[in-house]
Design an enzyme around this catalytic site. Sequence first.
Site, PDB file in Angstrom:
ATOM      1  N   ASP A 124       0.872  -1.009  -0.062  1.00 29.73           N
ATOM      2  CA  ASP A 124      -0.099  -0.002  -0.069  1.00 29.73           C
ATOM      3  C   ASP A 124       0.869   1.208  -0.046  1.00 29.73           C
ATOM      4  O   ASP A 124       1.615   1.371   0.833  1.00 29.73           O
ATOM      5  CB  ASP A 124      -0.837  -0.158   1.284  1.00 29.73           C
ATOM      6  CG  ASP A 124      -1.695   0.991   1.274  1.00 29.73           C
ATOM      7  OD1 ASP A 124      -1.925   1.945   0.440  1.00 29.73           O
ATOM      8  OD2 ASP A 124      -2.344   1.513   2.614  1.00 29.73           O
ATOM      9  N   ASP A 138      -1.866  -1.259  -3.721  1.00 33.72           N
ATOM     10  CA  ASP A 138      -1.815  -0.448  -4.988  1.00 33.72           C
ATOM     11  C   ASP A 138      -0.892  -0.472  -5.975  1.00 33.72           C
ATOM     12  O   ASP A 138       0.223  -0.990  -5.818  1.00 33.72           O
ATOM     13  CB  ASP A 138      -2.315   0.922  -4.654  1.00 33.72           C
ATOM     14  CG  ASP A 138      -1.170   1.494  -3.853  1.00 33.72           C
ATOM     15  OD1 ASP A 138      -0.131   1.320  -3.953  1.00 33.72           O
ATOM     16  OD2 ASP A 138      -1.685   2.454  -2.768  1.00 33.72           O
ATOM     17  N   ASP A 193      -5.396  -9.970 -15.722  1.00 31.88           N
ATOM     18  CA  ASP A 193      -6.468 -11.099 -15.493  1.00 31.88           C
ATOM     19  C   ASP A 193      -7.425 -10.492 -16.314  1.00 31.88           C
ATOM     20  O   ASP A 193      -8.081  -9.605 -15.969  1.00 31.88           O
ATOM     21  CB  ASP A 193      -6.497 -11.052 -13.838  1.00 31.88           C
ATOM     22  CG  ASP A 193      -6.910 -12.400 -13.483  1.00 31.88           C
ATOM     23  OD1 ASP A 193      -7.805 -12.922 -14.406  1.00 31.88           O
ATOM     24  OD2 ASP A 193      -6.910 -12.859 -12.383  1.00 31.88           O
ATOM     25  N   ASP A 231      -9.735 -15.582 -16.718  1.00 31.05           N
ATOM     26  CA  ASP A 231     -10.243 -16.194 -15.503  1.00 31.05           C
ATOM     27  C   ASP A 231     -11.435 -17.140 -15.980  1.00 31.05           C
ATOM     28  O   ASP A 231     -12.340 -16.977 -16.800  1.00 31.05           O
ATOM     29  CB  ASP A 231     -10.744 -14.975 -14.852  1.00 31.05           C
ATOM     30  CG  ASP A 231     -11.592 -15.300 -13.600  1.00 31.05           C
ATOM     31  OD1 ASP A 231     -10.727 -15.706 -12.677  1.00 31.05           O
ATOM     32  OD2 ASP A 231     -12.770 -15.177 -13.530  1.00 31.05           O
ATOM     33  N   GLU A 277      -7.352 -20.283 -17.099  1.00 36.45           N
ATOM     34  CA  GLU A 277      -7.837 -20.859 -15.772  1.00 36.45           C
ATOM     35  C   GLU A 277      -8.830 -22.080 -16.201  1.00 36.45           C
ATOM     36  O   GLU A 277     -10.092 -21.830 -16.291  1.00 36.45           O
ATOM     37  CB  GLU A 277      -8.445 -19.951 -14.705  1.00 36.45           C
ATOM     38  CG  GLU A 277      -8.619 -20.516 -13.414  1.00 36.45           C
ATOM     39  CD  GLU A 277      -9.628 -19.873 -12.318  1.00 36.45           C
ATOM     40  OE1 GLU A 277      -9.548 -20.448 -11.247  1.00 36.45           O
ATOM     41  OE2 GLU A 277     -10.465 -19.433 -12.923  1.00 36.45           O
ATOM     42  N   HIS A 310      -4.470 -17.265  -5.532  1.00 37.15           N
ATOM     43  CA  HIS A 310      -5.092 -16.725  -4.576  1.00 37.15           C
ATOM     44  C   HIS A 310      -6.283 -17.189  -4.112  1.00 37.15           C
ATOM     45  O   HIS A 310      -7.325 -16.919  -3.531  1.00 37.15           O
ATOM     46  CB  HIS A 310      -5.407 -15.302  -5.144  1.00 37.15           C
ATOM     47  CG  HIS A 310      -6.055 -15.439  -6.326  1.00 37.15           C
ATOM     48  ND1 HIS A 310      -5.920 -15.862  -7.433  1.00 37.15           N
ATOM     49  CD2 HIS A 310      -7.527 -15.022  -6.567  1.00 37.15           C
ATOM     50  CE1 HIS A 310      -6.768 -15.902  -8.297  1.00 37.15           C
ATOM     51  NE2 HIS A 310      -7.866 -15.283  -7.768  1.00 37.15           N
ATOM     52  N   ASP A 311      -6.641 -18.656  -4.734  1.00 36.51           N
ATOM     53  CA  ASP A 311      -7.976 -19.339  -4.420  1.00 36.51           C
ATOM     54  C   ASP A 311      -7.437 -20.606  -3.570  1.00 36.51           C
ATOM     55  O   ASP A 311      -8.324 -21.280  -3.448  1.00 36.51           O
ATOM     56  CB  ASP A 311      -8.583 -19.857  -5.637  1.00 36.51           C
ATOM     57  CG  ASP A 311      -8.929 -18.716  -6.588  1.00 36.51           C
ATOM     58  OD1 ASP A 311      -9.640 -17.637  -5.987  1.00 36.51           O
ATOM     59  OD2 ASP A 311      -9.043 -18.811  -7.854  1.00 36.51           O
TER      60      ASP A 311
HETATM   61  C1  GLC Z   1     -11.665 -17.601 -10.384  1.00 34.43           C
HETATM   62  C2  GLC Z   1     -10.503 -16.711  -9.637  1.00 34.43           C
HETATM   63  C3  GLC Z   1     -11.694 -16.341  -8.264  1.00 34.43           C
HETATM   64  C4  GLC Z   1     -12.622 -15.811  -8.633  1.00 34.43           C
HETATM   65  C5  GLC Z   1     -13.690 -16.476  -9.489  1.00 34.43           C
HETATM   66  C6  GLC Z   1     -14.577 -15.566 -10.170  1.00 34.43           C
HETATM   67  O1  GLC Z   1     -11.609 -18.835 -10.125  1.00 34.43           O
HETATM   68  O2  GLC Z   1      -9.361 -16.912  -9.455  1.00 34.43           O
HETATM   69  O3  GLC Z   1     -10.742 -15.723  -7.385  1.00 34.43           O
HETATM   70  O4  GLC Z   1     -13.360 -15.654  -7.415  1.00 34.43           O
HETATM   71  O5  GLC Z   1     -12.809 -16.915 -10.741  1.00 34.43           O
HETATM   72  O6  GLC Z   1     -14.094 -14.806 -10.951  1.00 34.43           O
END
Ligand code: GLC
Length: 563
Positions: free
Chosen positions: A29, A37, A106, A208, A265, A339-340
């Site tokens: 930050d 940021d 992304d 994504d 993804e 991050h998931d």
């Molecule tokens: C993907 C992202 C995840 C998000 C989901 C909906 O799986 O990695 O963080 O919540 O898509 O966009």
Amino acid sequence: MNKAAVISPDMKWWQKTIAYEIYVKSFKDSDGNGTGDLNGITSELDHLKELGVGAVWLTPCYVSPQADNGYDIADYYNIDPAYGTMEDMERLIAEAKKRDIRIVMDLVFNHTSNENEWFKESRQSRDGEKSDWYIWADPKEDGSAPTNWRSIFGGSAWEYDETRGQYYLHTFLPEQPDLNWANPEVRKALQDVAKFWADKGVGGFRMDAITYIKKPETFEDGKPDAGDGMVGIHSMTANTSGILDYLHEFKSAVQEGTDIFTVGEANGVSASDLGQWVGKDGVFDMVFEFGLTGIDLPDETNWCETREWTLFDFKSFFDDSLAAADAAEGWFPVFLENHDQPRSVDHFMPGEGDRIARAKALAALLLTMRGTPFIMQGEELGYVNVNWPSIDDYEDISTKNHYEFAIGEGYSEEEAMEGVHRFSRDSSRTPMQWSASENAGFTTGTPWLPVYPDYSVFNRDLELDDPDSVLSFYRELADLRNKHTELIDGKYQVMIPENEDIYAYSRDNGSKKAVILINFTDKDVSYDPGLIKDAECILSTVSDEAAGVLHPYGAAIYEMNSH
Ligand code: GLC
């Protein structure tokens, strides 16, 4: 004969580099509002440079109401004010480029935010210009949702809209309505977004939730898979036939003639169908598959049911996926976290064993496996899962919904919390720990998510000064890849596949061969010296090379001439 190591000249830049995922909200930050940021990222580019990183994937930083931390985009063409301005982004791209780092955006194209102008217009009427830009359907005769599909984050995947008297589909939250890719105007609009960012000079796109973009021709109820009478939407809409046509179109419209890479993804894609997705006939350069991260989770909806797994399952994932990617002349993104996902130390080497040794063992794997390694921010510092005591301590909406689902299915609070501790996405989202000062040097304000209390010991500044830290080990590995380039271009071959404690494999580029040995257990294990005959040890953690023993979670890397 000892041939000089040269990296294959036909490799692309993104195959040779290390990628790094930044969770923008939690990285750094710069203005004290408690949220990471873009200027914060720019100020820490040297941290990435010194890790050997050449591609930085930013989680979405476009204008968003943040229902799902930016994965709900209201405006693809502007930066969310909490993260900065377009000028900040341009400066970040330029400063990164100076360091040979490319920014990866992304692209969240399965859905938008419900506050996106496209959706606002679409919901106004059944016959407007954009009425067909989202997935609308009439209620069943009794007025209920068109089907019994459960969204990935729990609850019905349909939301009723008064104005149109219809339901719209949302694979994720109700605030994330799904776009209608069957409409060519929608596809064109999304291609335009991607071209806009390509023109800004980014180096890649992470696509994504891409396996959900094509919906079936008709919407039908599925067989309920839980006590709520619903069926997970994944089984009804993922990888619908014809999806690849849309993506081929995207590839030729956006990517051809550029040196941008794409990584999809691809939940639901496994090694057996990889050939259609990557490689010379595929739609992306790489896809993230989830066979490994789901190794212990038979049903993504239910975090309370886990699956026992062994090192053989772990090895098979790489054996199968690398073989399939190679057969397709494709490439593989290696990742143990994102991050998931939970933190890899707890996920793949659970238990009480030395945390630093475990983090290093996994680092050795991540940076020597064939493919482009993706480091998740904090992984290089040896982060572990947060184990907050109450569900109220958690921020992530999917975590809360998984908890509710478990309670609804009759699990006890304790069982539901165990699932949360194991799989919550908040574990990978806590603020980056830069120093031992207040808030780990992440912000001068109040962090949007609590900093993990171990920051006084696990932080960038301290680890930088400590030659035995996880961070120092990452830096050594990054350096090693450049010196021993078979770690980048060498073919992968599993060794001693029947060994249940050690994961051993080689990387051979025809000139040099590296042998990587990783002990996945908390006991000493010995290995056959024949594996490393005439080889030199080029890096090791807790192991005794002379005795041919790997101590608990030890890792060793050897090099020899190719035969
Ligand atoms: C993907 C992202 C995840 C998000 C989901 C909906 O799986 O990695 O963080 O919540 O898509 O966009």
